[in-house]
Scaffold this motif. Structure first.
Motif, mmCIF file in Angstrom:
data_model
loop_
_atom_site.group_PDB
_atom_site.id
_atom_site.type_symbol
_atom_site.label_atom_id
_atom_site.label_comp_id
_atom_site.label_asym_id
_atom_site.label_seq_id
_atom_site.Cartn_x
_atom_site.Cartn_y
_atom_site.Cartn_z
ATOM 1 N N HIS A 76 0.829 -1.209 0.000
ATOM 2 C CA HIS A 76 0.000 0.000 0.000
ATOM 3 C C HIS A 76 0.868 1.267 0.000
ATOM 4 O O HIS A 76 0.640 2.213 0.769
ATOM 5 C CB HIS A 76 -0.954 0.011 1.197
ATOM 6 N N ASN A 77 1.892 1.261 -0.866
ATOM 7 C CA ASN A 77 2.760 2.418 -1.062
ATOM 8 C C ASN A 77 3.579 2.805 0.165
ATOM 9 O O ASN A 77 4.017 3.953 0.301
ATOM 10 C CB ASN A 77 1.947 3.627 -1.542
ATOM 11 N N LYS A 78 3.793 1.850 1.050
ATOM 12 C CA LYS A 78 4.674 2.058 2.189
ATOM 13 C C LYS A 78 5.623 0.868 2.305
ATOM 14 O O LYS A 78 5.320 -0.235 1.835
ATOM 15 C CB LYS A 78 3.868 2.202 3.490
ATOM 16 N N TRP A 79 6.746 1.104 2.941
ATOM 17 C CA TRP A 79 7.733 0.048 3.140
ATOM 18 C C TRP A 79 7.623 -0.515 4.555
ATOM 19 O O TRP A 79 7.495 0.243 5.531
ATOM 20 C CB TRP A 79 9.145 0.588 2.921
ATOM 21 N N TYR A 80 7.665 -1.838 4.636
ATOM 22 C CA TYR A 80 7.619 -2.511 5.931
ATOM 23 C C TYR A 80 8.778 -3.495 6.021
ATOM 24 O O TYR A 80 9.081 -4.203 5.055
ATOM 25 C CB TYR A 80 6.296 -3.256 6.117
ATOM 26 N N ILE A 81 9.423 -3.534 7.167
ATOM 27 C CA ILE A 81 10.431 -4.556 7.429
ATOM 28 C C ILE A 81 9.966 -5.392 8.617
ATOM 29 O O ILE A 81 9.689 -4.854 9.697
ATOM 30 C CB ILE A 81 11.815 -3.951 7.725
ATOM 31 N N TYR A 82 9.845 -6.693 8.389
ATOM 32 C CA TYR A 82 9.477 -7.654 9.430
ATOM 33 C C TYR A 82 10.751 -8.306 9.953
ATOM 34 O O TYR A 82 11.639 -8.659 9.175
ATOM 35 C CB TYR A 82 8.543 -8.725 8.859
ATOM 36 N N PHE A 83 10.836 -8.487 11.255
ATOM 37 C CA PHE A 83 12.005 -9.136 11.837
ATOM 38 C C PHE A 83 11.638 -9.706 13.202
ATOM 39 O O PHE A 83 10.611 -9.349 13.795
ATOM 40 C CB PHE A 83 13.175 -8.147 11.968
ATOM 41 N N ALA A 84 12.475 -10.610 13.680
ATOM 42 C CA ALA A 84 12.311 -11.154 15.032
ATOM 43 C C ALA A 84 13.413 -10.584 15.910
ATOM 44 O O ALA A 84 14.527 -10.331 15.444
ATOM 45 C CB ALA A 84 12.388 -12.671 15.012
ATOM 46 N N ALA A 85 13.112 -10.369 17.187
ATOM 47 C CA ALA A 85 14.102 -9.834 18.118
ATOM 48 C C ALA A 85 13.730 -10.230 19.536
ATOM 49 O O ALA A 85 12.594 -10.662 19.804
ATOM 50 C CB ALA A 85 14.190 -8.314 17.985
ATOM 51 N N ASP A 86 14.696 -10.070 20.452
ATOM 52 C CA ASP A 86 14.431 -10.371 21.861
ATOM 53 C C ASP A 86 15.220 -9.423 22.751
ATOM 54 O O ASP A 86 15.886 -8.492 22.274
ATOM 55 C CB ASP A 86 14.750 -11.842 22.172
ATOM 56 N N ASP A 87 15.161 -9.668 24.050
ATOM 57 C CA ASP A 87 15.828 -8.819 25.035
ATOM 58 C C ASP A 87 17.190 -9.365 25.458
ATOM 59 O O ASP A 87 17.762 -8.919 26.450
ATOM 60 C CB ASP A 87 14.938 -8.656 26.263
ATOM 61 N N GLY A 88 17.703 -10.320 24.705
ATOM 62 C CA GLY A 88 18.954 -10.980 25.064
ATOM 63 C C GLY A 88 18.744 -12.439 25.399
ATOM 64 O O GLY A 88 19.660 -13.252 25.305
ATOM 65 N N ASN A 89 17.517 -12.791 25.774
ATOM 66 C CA ASN A 89 17.125 -14.175 26.028
ATOM 67 C C ASN A 89 16.388 -14.682 24.791
ATOM 68 O O ASN A 89 15.277 -14.232 24.496
ATOM 69 C CB ASN A 89 16.229 -14.256 27.258
ATOM 70 N N MET A 90 17.006 -15.604 24.054
ATOM 71 C CA MET A 90 16.415 -16.067 22.794
ATOM 72 C C MET A 90 15.056 -16.730 22.987
ATOM 73 O O MET A 90 14.274 -16.827 22.037
ATOM 74 C CB MET A 90 17.376 -17.009 22.080
ATOM 75 N N ASP A 91 14.756 -17.192 24.183
ATOM 76 C CA ASP A 91 13.437 -17.773 24.445
ATOM 77 C C ASP A 91 12.328 -16.719 24.374
ATOM 78 O O ASP A 91 11.141 -17.063 24.340
ATOM 79 C CB ASP A 91 13.405 -18.437 25.823
ATOM 80 N N ASN A 92 12.715 -15.447 24.326
ATOM 81 C CA ASN A 92 11.735 -14.356 24.292
ATOM 82 C C ASN A 92 11.581 -13.749 22.904
ATOM 83 O O ASN A 92 11.058 -12.628 22.770
ATOM 84 C CB ASN A 92 12.135 -13.263 25.291
ATOM 85 N N HIS A 93 12.002 -14.471 21.892
ATOM 86 C CA HIS A 93 11.877 -13.951 20.521
ATOM 87 C C HIS A 93 10.415 -13.686 20.151
ATOM 88 O O HIS A 93 9.541 -14.540 20.355
ATOM 89 C CB HIS A 93 12.454 -14.956 19.521
ATOM 90 N N GLN A 94 10.173 -12.510 19.573
ATOM 91 C CA GLN A 94 8.863 -12.142 19.059
ATOM 92 C C GLN A 94 9.042 -11.443 17.713
ATOM 93 O O GLN A 94 10.157 -11.060 17.338
ATOM 94 C CB GLN A 94 8.135 -11.219 20.041
ATOM 95 N N ILE A 95 7.930 -11.261 16.986
ATOM 96 C CA ILE A 95 7.965 -10.659 15.659
ATOM 97 C C ILE A 95 7.584 -9.179 15.755
ATOM 98 O O ILE A 95 6.593 -8.822 16.405
ATOM 99 C CB ILE A 95 7.014 -11.398 14.704
ATOM 100 N N TYR A 96 8.358 -8.346 15.070
ATOM 101 C CA TYR A 96 8.124 -6.906 15.049
ATOM 102 C C TYR A 96 8.081 -6.413 13.613
ATOM 103 O O TYR A 96 8.616 -7.050 12.702
ATOM 104 C CB TYR A 96 9.229 -6.170 15.815
ATOM 105 N N VAL A 97 7.450 -5.246 13.408
ATOM 106 C CA VAL A 97 7.404 -4.647 12.077
ATOM 107 C C VAL A 97 7.634 -3.147 12.196
ATOM 108 O O VAL A 97 7.123 -2.494 13.115
ATOM 109 C CB VAL A 97 6.070 -4.960 11.356
ATOM 110 N N ILE A 98 8.466 -2.615 11.298
ATOM 111 C CA ILE A 98 8.715 -1.182 11.228
ATOM 112 C C ILE A 98 8.227 -0.660 9.886
ATOM 113 O O ILE A 98 8.147 -1.399 8.904
ATOM 114 C CB ILE A 98 10.205 -0.865 11.446
#
Length: 366
Positions: free
Chosen positions: A105-127
């Motif tokens: 829709h004429n905008k750019w999105y980047i999807y990625f996974a990240a955590d707080d240093g503990n890989m068990d806390n990985h979640q998906i984010y979008v900018i």
């Protein structure tokens, strides 16, 4: 007589010089029409999009997201590059895995996974970036994508539109890990580029032996068993009658990391697990004789003239890699052929440094 002999000698010298020069030009021309893998000296989880004559490329990283811009995907080393995201919140500041850039829709999105240093806390984010060119303007955090009510571990989000519906596919845990970790492939419809509109549905879990390898040939292994289906990618069959989802299987730290395939009828309900059929063997796997180990993390791009398709993937030249996440993998490019059923058939994996024909529409000029 001596004059005639001298003229003949000079003529032969000029002829041979021109012939040799012509050969040299042809040899140079041949070199200009090839590329070699890897296309970068380091990096895994390669992903790119082709938009208005340019490729925008990104890859996994630990604490930033970098974007490359180029008209020649085989020449990433000389591409323009920019750090487009530096985390601002401790909860998603580390282990930025599997970034993907999409134009929606004429905008750019980047999807990625990240955590707080503990890989068990990985979640998906979008900018999100509203600029016409993603190398300009600023990416802003749109938010975390909640994938289920229990906020289970989630990575490797990808999105696609099919039959006027937008979907997200990703890798996640069915439930919190205790003694064994099982990573599965999920799908859901999207309300918008940052929100799911339906409950997640599992369409694949590690079941075959080639999907459940977690111990290296030298005995190196993780602290507990990890069975992997991850990095899902959408593609279509040649005549567009089948939806294809490629995914990576087994431990990334092993040489057994490989690529599996799910297929569904293009007109079926993609959120119904019964619509999906899993191929019983991997479609891309290690090639010991060529020293290609652990190929995976596919993404698909066209040649500049849209006449050919290529897949980006990563692999390494050594069997074992204890680091797993960001290790010794390098990004590589592989041409896609088609079989009699219209499914992609990947060319033979070649050793590093093997000259390969440039994608159609790219011309190297010295």
């Amino acid at each position: 007589m001596k004059t005639k002999v001298l003229i003949l000698v000079i003529s032969l010298f000029v002829f041979n010089s021109c012939r040799n020069k012509g050969t040299e030009v042809n040899e140079n021309k041949a070199v200009q029409q090839t590329y070699t893998n890897p296309i970068l000296d380091a990096g895994d989880e390669p992903w790119a999009i082709f938009h208005e004559g340019k490729y925008y490329y990104t890859q996994g990283c630990e604490d930033v997201i970098i974007l490359w811009e180029t008209t020649d995907i085989t020449d990433l080393r000389n591409a323009t590059r920019k750090t487009v995201w530096i985390p601002k919140d401790k909860s998603n500041a580390l282990h930025l895995w599997g970034p993907e850039i999409h134009f929606i829709h004429n905008k750019w999105y980047i999807y990625f996974a990240a955590d707080d240093g503990n890989m068990d806390n990985h979640q998906i984010y979008v900018i999100e970036n509203e600029s016409a060119n993603p190398m300009e303007g600023e990416f802003e955090m749109k938010g975390r994508i909640s994938t289920d009510k229990d906020n289970n571990w989630a990575i490797h989000a990808s999105t696609f539109e099919h039959n006027s519906e937008r979907y997200m596919i990703w890798c996640g845990w069915e439930k919190r890990r205790i003694n064994t970790e099982t990573q599965c492939i999920y799908i859901a419809k999207m309300k918008n580029p940052w929100t799911l509109s339906t409950e997640r549905v599992m369409i694949s879990k590690p079941e075959f032996e080639w999907e459940r390898q977690w111990i290296n040939p030298d005995g190196n292994k993780t602290a507990y068993p990890i069975f992997v289906n991850e990095a899902p990618q959408y593609f279509l069959s040649k005549n567009k009658d089948k939806v294809l989802i490629y995914y990576s299987a087994s431990g990334k730290w092993t040489p057994y990391y490989c690529v599996g395939l799910l297929t569904a009828d293009a007109n079926s309900d993609l959120t119904d697990p019964a619509s999906w059929k899993k191929h019983p063997s991997p479609v891309l796997a290690q090639y010991k004789e060529k020293h290609v180990f652990g190929p995976g993390s596919l993404s698909f791009i066209p040649s500049p003239d849209q006449k050919e398709w290529y897949t980006l993937y990563h692999a390494r030249k050594i069997p074992n890699d204890a680091t797993g996440a960001i290790g010794s993998q390098t990004p590589r490019l592989l041409k896609v052929e088609w079989d009699e059923d219209g499914l992609p058939r990947f060319a033979t994996l070649d050793s590093l440094g093997t000259p390969l024909p440039l994608p159609s529409g790219i011309t190297k000029i010295n």
